[in-house]
Scaffold this motif. Structure first.
Motif, PDB file in Angstrom:
ATOM      1  N   HIS A 197       0.942  -1.144   0.183  1.00 41.61           N
ATOM      2  CA  HIS A 197       0.253  -0.054   0.042  1.00 41.61           C
ATOM      3  C   HIS A 197       0.656   1.268  -0.160  1.00 41.61           C
ATOM      4  O   HIS A 197       0.661   2.361  -0.693  1.00 41.61           O
ATOM      5  CB  HIS A 197      -0.974  -0.116   1.244  1.00 41.61           C
TER       6      HIS A 197
ATOM      7  N   TYR B  53       1.027   3.484   2.285  1.00 42.35           N
ATOM      8  CA  TYR B  53       0.330   4.546   2.721  1.00 42.35           C
ATOM      9  C   TYR B  53       1.504   5.535   3.184  1.00 42.35           C
ATOM     10  O   TYR B  53       2.483   4.842   3.904  1.00 42.35           O
ATOM     11  CB  TYR B  53      -0.626   4.094   3.809  1.00 42.35           C
TER      12      TYR B  53
ATOM     13  N   GLY C 112      -3.411   8.267   4.404  1.00 45.47           N
ATOM     14  CA  GLY C 112      -3.392   7.169   3.321  1.00 45.47           C
ATOM     15  C   GLY C 112      -3.937   5.946   3.818  1.00 45.47           C
ATOM     16  O   GLY C 112      -3.789   5.225   5.206  1.00 45.47           O
TER      17      GLY C 112
ATOM     18  N   MET D  54      -9.363   9.278   4.606  1.00 45.78           N
ATOM     19  CA  MET D  54      -7.817   9.045   4.211  1.00 45.78           C
ATOM     20  C   MET D  54      -7.404   9.727   3.228  1.00 45.78           C
ATOM     21  O   MET D  54      -6.491   9.367   2.700  1.00 45.78           O
ATOM     22  CB  MET D  54      -7.811   7.354   4.053  1.00 45.78           C
TER      23      MET D  54
ATOM     24  N   CYS E  32      -4.405  12.904   1.232  1.00 42.68           N
ATOM     25  CA  CYS E  32      -4.307  12.425   2.691  1.00 42.68           C
ATOM     26  C   CYS E  32      -3.605  13.443   3.369  1.00 42.68           C
ATOM     27  O   CYS E  32      -3.695  13.666   4.647  1.00 42.68           O
ATOM     28  CB  CYS E  32      -3.910  11.169   2.689  1.00 42.68           C
TER      29      CYS E  32
ATOM     30  N   ARG F 244       1.346   9.118  -2.485  1.00 45.01           N
ATOM     31  CA  ARG F 244       0.708   8.043  -2.986  1.00 45.01           C
ATOM     32  C   ARG F 244      -0.836   8.461  -3.200  1.00 45.01           C
ATOM     33  O   ARG F 244      -1.503   7.443  -3.633  1.00 45.01           O
ATOM     34  CB  ARG F 244       0.697   6.926  -1.794  1.00 45.01           C
ATOM     35  N   CYS F 245      -1.149   9.495  -3.042  1.00 41.68           N
ATOM     36  CA  CYS F 245      -2.766   9.799  -3.414  1.00 41.68           C
ATOM     37  C   CYS F 245      -3.004  10.609  -4.818  1.00 41.68           C
ATOM     38  O   CYS F 245      -3.926  10.153  -5.556  1.00 41.68           O
ATOM     39  CB  CYS F 245      -3.307  10.676  -2.161  1.00 41.68           C
TER      40      CYS F 245
END
Lengths: 840, 636
Positions: A251, A253, A305, A551, B141, B177-178
């Motif tokens: 992931h 995040y 995230g 998120m 985020c 990452r977004c």
């Protein structure tokens, strides 16, 4: 009161900000850019907060022979060590109630990096250093790392009827603490009565657990079947079979897993965590503490995230923090280092897929058979629904007249894989696109032509017998072909490759237009519910709470816009507070792209309840019929009176009107029978398509994404600019999954790509050189969704497949075009070069 | 001196209880509770912890983004650390500069107030970079956002004219990452278009900061330690009781004139407490912070900060077992990932910065960072410029030094293949004794270098032949084989899984002399192919003395197979490494040989069309504050 009702500003002149369907900035944007947005690690810690740190196994599969904590306990600041024996309640956090997810390994470790113990110390640094001073000895057992090895190992065991080996392999790892071991006859569901949470028991209730485990399954498999695929395959004029290995994905995040537990009086425990599923954390913590759910409060302000990585993976951390907080009666924080986070928490499932497709001379698909072997890891976690969804999306957008699709959720000695944006769907979709590419190669057709010939027509049935009724891909294709200039650019790419072929050029190009059709709803029907709570305070300000978690996706903003529109007020009047199990109980995970669909509806329900009370009140107070009461910008109209909202609220309070409401929503019409593989698991479909063009260096396998054009369907978007951000971000994340993001285990079962230094997620320079993203501004959900919008979190992830298909085309140009390209994912420069070399 | 001194946002800091392995990030988050700076990976790869580090150079005060997670606290001596909490809009700065006495100065460190949303959704008090990030929806985020803002702030200051490609290079060390980055690039372009640099807080503070940093340097060697008294929760807080008041005084009062000579004269006006608080505690004492809440370990943890290179030579003689810490882009990971005890550590990142260019030699002090060398590479070895900008991310290039990249001895260090191919030599020093050896001879075996105890790399000598060298595509103009004089052909290649900020799978430096159609000399060095950076002897032999033809390079490609037995690991398989090594000879020929053809590109083109920049500029009006002249101008 009469004086108050004199119009001060006509509503027509009042332009409201932040209404539904308006471009509106993320509610935390200013806090993000100033560093003022608080994440769990930023919270002011209660006085005396202590810290926990996990100790991870260094063995892929083995019995723990001994644990020596002498040096650990002697380390400065260490207060103690927790191991499985110290977990007074239930040592299990299986989200599906399988009882196979120990918090701390109990006797047996089943993957390299499994949490075995936790050190509690005054500072995090002390706990972390002390954890590395423990000495654990193992008696190693054989391990299997990939799904095919797991299948073969299970087959060998089956051949030998080696029940003893099976027992050893299952044995105490699968058993929660205190659960009696009764050998191979035990199913995951049967042995863990105490561990059962309210969640997803249906998954575990499947029959045949013992037989499944004989085949190396971690959870019951699924087969979707319609028609007679073998017979249709035999009749098909053309047949192609292939094996496709699809990599997993971390992931990454940016904010890692983290939990802060604060003990209270009686059996109370308050947690601040970074989770997509506060209710499940609440249930898990309650179970492990042996307390009722009402004693546990879980709070989530925002996550840095999630992407699915915090749907179930936070449970373990929260439980450790809570157990330690209870034991030492102090606040406890736990935050793993990034390497430990990536080693010890689950990822996107990787798959090996054996597929066969039969088709006619025009490239029309006649029959499909496929077997999806998933690396599930050591426990079930969400592997059941994830592998189910891989099958649900194995058709992507194409009609398979006769079809048989089977999942094989394999147990492996690796971390237990979990939810990740798309939830198995991408691993289904990409196989459909691989088959399209194979057909196009075989018939020397433009793959787009093959795609068009196989698109669903309304009324046709999916492999799970749900009819497609809202197909809009033909229009999306038509518009995107024009806006991207696809036909001319494809010709130019073909010309370029021909010229490079002739002159020995090393840079090749590829272009691909790839659609996505994605089913929206949790496939476990009972998750499709949501709650919300709205308070209107006497000063007219509104506090909004709902069960979803923020998120980064802008959920809070979109839900607040819905409420702002309902009350005809500016967005600034509404404050969304942190998600907390105290305000909205029994929530579902913020997952499956459903956050706005479910929570937006629940919030609207709450708003409508308060509005109805206000209408009654206003009608009575101003003596007008209820149908002559209306909410106008900043005001309420009662017949000829126009009253500012604040004044109505004040008057309503004085008149003792209830200004708070709990809203609720459950998705209608959906149903799903897993035993028969039939039903309507999805309320509707979201659609989209992307055109990607790439250049590939055939000397090194490096590539660059030259241009991407996307047209994506968010229905009547609640916030176009936020939805566009979801599309852009999902696309790049999807492209990363298929290009540079590679998970690599060594022979010992150690994940060696466990940090950004070794695991390469896309950077700014990896995004397309030209990136045109648009939403279908004409689209409107056919289903009665919240304001006819559509979910947008997951579907565009699969548009990244267009990059992979374009790379495939570029590789194809280096050899006989009729020879299919053997390219697995992720298409690292290495895999690309090796696929090129194979064709030389 | 036994006190570490630096500026943190708007106040001086003096710390006595500092260990070698304390990180800046822990100090910010745990001690100062400046939580806007995030920990994402603790290894300098994600950029969530990006802060600006301001330091004095011969060209004046320079601010650079660095990774706080692997910036060791001791390396912050005499620098100005700027965190996200210090950012504010030019309007604020202008108001402060005007000094209207209303007491509306900027928020203090650690308790910065939220900018309020003003009319039209424009937040009052946002910096142009922050405002552009909001306007372009460039955060989702939000966790990476402070780091991205700080990297873009650094770029906005250094290169007001940055285009999309320059922005990508600046963001090599930042992961989001977004968003997929597109809105971030747009925001950065918009911030560039908005301007406002002249009114920026760091511009206005320049003079006082320069003087303060200069004063901090005047204390001679700094020796720091922690834990000697006893570590643990009961240990004495780290507050310095007496300290060296120099820092406090230096803040805008009696700083060194020399170091300040390049500072903006206007900045003198901003030495009043409203902009930069000289005496936040009211007594001229640097702020030692609250009692130490950071990492505590047993035993003595020592750090030595030599005042100059001679001092380093003496210190290392006295403590030959000491860990030398330059940019800590690797040593930082020893601390954060392996929890190794690096004490005693000698911090040298501020030393050996000398650069000299003669007709035939580029001399680099070992402490020259990749970023400091980048303009020299662009000017003197343009063939390697692209390669150079793929070393780490921007933050890492701002921290890491060439000398340490060599001394570290890694088989996948980025500079050795290129430098070996160029024939570089290094100067090793022990005490006052120096010796020079060919770089390739320094690498003995995996993890083993020709460096005696007490010895350190002091300088790198890179031969240049500017008069003989042709451009990157030499030979195509007049026919390669018939070129009149000797030519030097250079190439640097780096093959990685991801283009930017990735560790080498295969790296290669090629340097060939061609005269009269004959390859008279070939130096070919590879990284990632063996236990050390190593020359490809067989391939060199296959080229040397041979005609400059495709056939010669095909022969070299075959020969290189025999030069290396590469390994398989998570970065690449042995087969891939071997295949790429062969193909790099083909690439070199296609780039440099007679067949080079602009219609037949050899390398991928990563350019971003300027249309993006024009589109953003067209839709983004300049930041309101940027148009108005700063109020300071009135008094000029």
């Amino acid at each position: 009161m009469k004086d108050d009702t004199a119009p001060q500003a006509t509503p027509q002149e009042t332009r409201l900000t932040g209404q539904a369907h308006q471009d509106t900035a993320h509610d935390s944007a200013v806090k993000h850019v100033t560093g003022q947005a608080g994440y769990t690690d930023d919270l002011t810690e209660p006085m005396g907060t202590i810290h926990a740190y996990l100790g991870l196994s260094q063995c892929a599969h083995g019995r723990i022979r001994s644990m020596d904590f002498t040096d650990t306990l002697a380390h400065p600041g260490v207060l103690g060590v927790l191991s499985a024996a110290d977990l007074a309640g239930v040592n299990d956090v299986s989200p599906a109630g399988h009882g196979d997810d120990p918090i701390l390994a109990d006797g047996l470790v089943r993957f390299w990096g499994q949490p075995v113990f936790a050190v509690i110390a005054t500072t995090r640094d002390q706990a972390r250093r002390a954890a590395h001073q423990a000495r654990i000895d193992y008696d190693p057992l054989p391990h299997v790392l990939d799904p095919i090895a797991a299948r073969d190992a299970a087959a060998r065991k089956g051949d030998r009827s080696d029940a003893a080996a099976r027992d050893e392999d299952r044995g105490d790892a699968a058993a929660g603490k205190g659960a009696a071991q009764t050998g191979a006859a035990q199913t995951g569901a049967a042995q863990t009565g105490a561990a059962q949470t309210g969640a997803a028991q249906t998954e575990a209730a499947q029959t045949g657990g013992a037989q499944d485990d004989d085949k190396g399954y971690v959870t019951p498999p699924l087969t979707l079947r319609r028609g007679d695929a073998p017979a249709a395959m035999a009749r098909a004029p053309h047949r192609i079979t292939g094996r496709f290995t699809i990599g997993g994905q971390d992931h990454f995040y940016l904010e890692g897993q983290i939990a802060l537990a604060i003990p209270g009086e009686d059996d109370e425990m308050v947690l601040h965590v970074s989770t997509q599923h506060p209710s499940e954390v609440q249930h898990m913590v309650a179970h492990v503490l042996g307390a009722p759910a009402h004693a546990v409060v879980v709070n989530v302000r925002r996550m840095g995230g999630g992407f699915g990585g915090k749907e179930t993976q936070m449970n373990l951390f929260a439980c450790i923090a809570a157990v330690a907080a209870r034991r030492w009666n102090r606040a406890v924080k736990i935050r793993p280092d990034r390497d430990d986070d990536m080693t010890a928490t689950g990822k996107r499932h990787d798959f090996v897929v054996d597929y066969a497709v039969g088709f006619d001379d025009q490239g029309r698909i006649l029959a499909v058979e496929g077997d999806w072997y998933a690396r599930c890891g050591f426990s079930a976690d969400l592997s059941g629904p994830v592998t189910d969804r891989a099958l649900f999306h194995a058709d992507n957008a194409y009609f398979y007249p006769d079809v048989r699709l089977s999942s094989h959720p394999m147990r492996t000695n690796t971390v237990s894989n979990t939810a990740f944006r798309g939830f198995g769907g991408p691993q289904g979709v990409i196989v459909a696109e691989r088959m399209i590419a194979d057909i196009a190669h075989a018939l020397d057709l433009d793959p787009l032509e093959v795609r068009k010939r196989n698109l669903y027509q309304n009324g046709q049935l999916t492999p799970y017998h749900q009819p497609v009724t809202d197909q809009i891909l033909p229009r999306i294709f038509a518009e995107l072909e024009v806006s991207s200039d696809y036909p001319a650019r494809r010709r130019a790419v073909l010309d370029w490759n021909a010229r490079m072929n002739a002159c020995g050029g090393v840079i090749r190009k590829g272009i691909a237009l790839v659609p996505v059709k994605f089913g929206i709803s949790f496939t476990a029907t009972h998750f499709n519910q949501a709650g919300a709570l709205i308070h209107v305070y006497a000063d007219g300000s509104i506090q909004l709470n709902h069960g979803g978690t923020e998120m980064g996706q802008g959920l809070n903003t979109k839900v607040a816009q819905i409420v702002a529109e309902a009350f005809q007020c500016d967005l600034s009047r509404i404050k969304i507070t942190r998600t907390t199990t105290e305000k909205v109980p029994n929530t579902s995970a913020t997952a499956a792209s459903s956050g706005t669909d479910l929570n937006g509806m629940a919030a609207l329900d709450a708003a409508d309840q308060i509005k109805a009370r206000l209408v009654d009140f206003v009608a009575g107070r101003w003596q007008v019929a209820p149908d002559r009461v209306a909410f106008l910008p900043g005001h309420i109209r009662a017949g000829d009176h126009l009253i500012p909202f604040d004044q109505v609220i004040k008057a309503a309070y004085m008149a003792r009107i209830h200004l708070s409401a709990a809203g609720f929503y459950k998705t209608p019409e959906i149903h799903w029978d897993r035993a028969t593989g039939q039903g309507r698991p999805f309320y509707y479909y979201a659609y989209g398509a992307a055109v990607a063009e790439v250049s590939v260096d055939t000397l090194t396998g490096e590539y660059v994404t030259e241009r991407v054009d996307i047209l994506h369907d968010a229905g009547r978007s609640l916030n176009p600019v936020i939805d566009k951000g979801q599309v852009e971000g999902a696309f790049v994340q999807g492209a990363g999954w298929l290009t540079t993001e590679e998970l690599w285990w060594d022979a010992k079962g150690r994940l060696r790509t466990h940090a950004p230094s070794t695991y390469k997620v896309p950077l700014a320079s990896d995004r397309p050189r030209i990136f045109n993203v648009a939403l279908t501004d004409w689209s409107e959900a056919a289903a009665r969704t919240i304001k006819r919008s559509k979910a947008v979190g997951e579907p565009p992830f699969m548009l990244g497949i267009s990059v992979f298909e374009a790379i495939t085309m570029a590789i194809a140009s280096t050899g006989n075009p009729k020879t299919p390209v053997h390219l697995d994912t992720p298409a690292t420069p290495e895999r690309v070069l090796m696929a090129v070399e194979e064709r030389r | 001196m036994t006190q570490l001194q630096f500026l943190l946002n708007d106040r001086p800091v003096g710390l006595s209880d500092v260990g070698a392995s304390d990180t800046l990030l822990d100090h910010l988050r745990l001690v100062r509770r400046l939580t806007g700076t995030k920990e994402g990976c603790a290894e300098g790869d994600c950029g969530a912890c990006t802060v600006l580090s301001g330091r004095l150079t011969p060209d004046g005060l320079v601010y650079e983004p660095v990774n706080a997670c692997i910036r060791l606290l001791a390396a912050c001596h005499a620098t100005h650390i700027v965190t996200i909490e210090h950012l504010r809009g030019p309007q604020d700065g202008a108001q402060d500069g005007a000094g209207d006495g209303s007491g509306g100065g900027p928020a203090e460190t650690g308790d910065a107030q939220m900018p309020a949303l003003g009319v039209g959704g424009r937040a009052v008090g946002l910096h142009p970079v922050q405002q552009a990030m909001v306007d372009h929806h460039a955060s989702q985020c939000g966790f990476c956002t402070p780091g991205i803002v700080m990297a873009l702030y650094g770029l906005w200051m250094a290169d007001p004219d940055a285009d999309a490609r320059a922005i990508e290079v600046a963001l090599q060390g930042n992961i989001c990452r977004c968003t997929g980055y597109e809105p971030i690039i747009r925001a950065a372009l918009a911030a560039g278009a908005a301007g406002g640099q002249a009114q920026d807080a760091l511009t206005l503070e320049r003079g006082s900061v320069t003087r303060a940093l200069a004063a901090m340097r005047h204390g001679g060697r700094v020796t720091l330690s922690r834990g000697a008294v006893g570590a643990g929760p009961g240990a004495a807080p780290g507050a310095s009781q007496s300290g060296d008041p120099g820092a406090g005084r230096g803040m805008g009062r009696n700083g060194g004139d020399d170091a300040g000579r390049n500072a903006d004269r206007n900045a003198d006006r901003n030495t009043d407490p409203g902009t930069l608080r000289a005496d936040p505690l009211g007594a001229g004492t640097p702020d030692a912070g609250p009692p130490h809440a950071g990492p505590l370990h047993a035993g003595t943890d020592r750090a030595i900060i030599p005042c100059d290179t001679d001092d380093l030579a003496q210190a290392l003689l006295a403590e030959p077992q000491a860990t030398l810490v330059a940019g800590a882009t690797d040593v930082g990971l020893w601390v954060t990932k392996f929890m190794r005890d690096i004490s005693p550590a000698i911090f040298i990142g501020h030393l050996m910065k000398e650069i000299a260019v003669t007709d035939d030699m580029l001399e680099l002090g070992a402490g020259v960072t990749y970023s400091e060398a980048a303009p020299l590479i662009a000017r003197h070895i343009p063939e390697a410029h692209d390669y150079w900008l793929r070393i780490g991310g921007w933050q890492v290039r701002n921290m890491g030094t060439i000398g340490a990249n060599i001394a570290n001895g890694s088989p996948i260090g980025d500079t050795p293949p290129l430098l070996i191919a160029l024939g570089a030599r290094i100067v090793l020093r022990r005490g006052d004794v120096r010796r020079t050896l060919a770089l390739e001879d320094f690498f003995l075996d995996y993890g083993r270098q020709d460096r005696a105890p007490g010895e350190f790399v002091e300088r790198i000598l890179v031969p240049l032949r500017p008069t003989a060298r042709s451009g990157a595509r030499a030979g195509t103009d007049s026919g390669a084989d018939a070129a009149p004089g000797p030519r030097t052909l250079i190439a640097a290649y780096k093959i990685t899984k991801r283009r930017d900020s990735d560790i080498t799978a295969v790296a290669a430096g090629f340097c060939l002399q061609v005269h009269g159609g004959i390859i008279t000399e070939a130096r070919l060095a590879f990284g990632g192919m063996a236990a050390t950076p190593k020359r490809a002897a067989g391939a060199e032999a296959a080229l040397r003395g041979q005609p400059f033809t495709q056939a010669s390079f095909e022969a070299a490609a075959r020969a290189v197979d025999g030069d290396f037995q590469p390994l398989s690991d998570m970065r690449a398989s042995a087969a891939y490494r071997a295949t790429v090594a062969r193909n790099l000879f083909r690439r070199f020929w296609l780039e440099q040989g007679a067949g080079a053809d602009p219609d037949r590109p050899v390398r991928l083109n990563h350019a971003v069309p300027q249309a993006l920049r024009q589109a953003v500029a067209a839709e983004a009006p300049p930041f309101p504050g940027a148009e108005a002249p700063p109020s300071l101008k009135a008094g000029e």
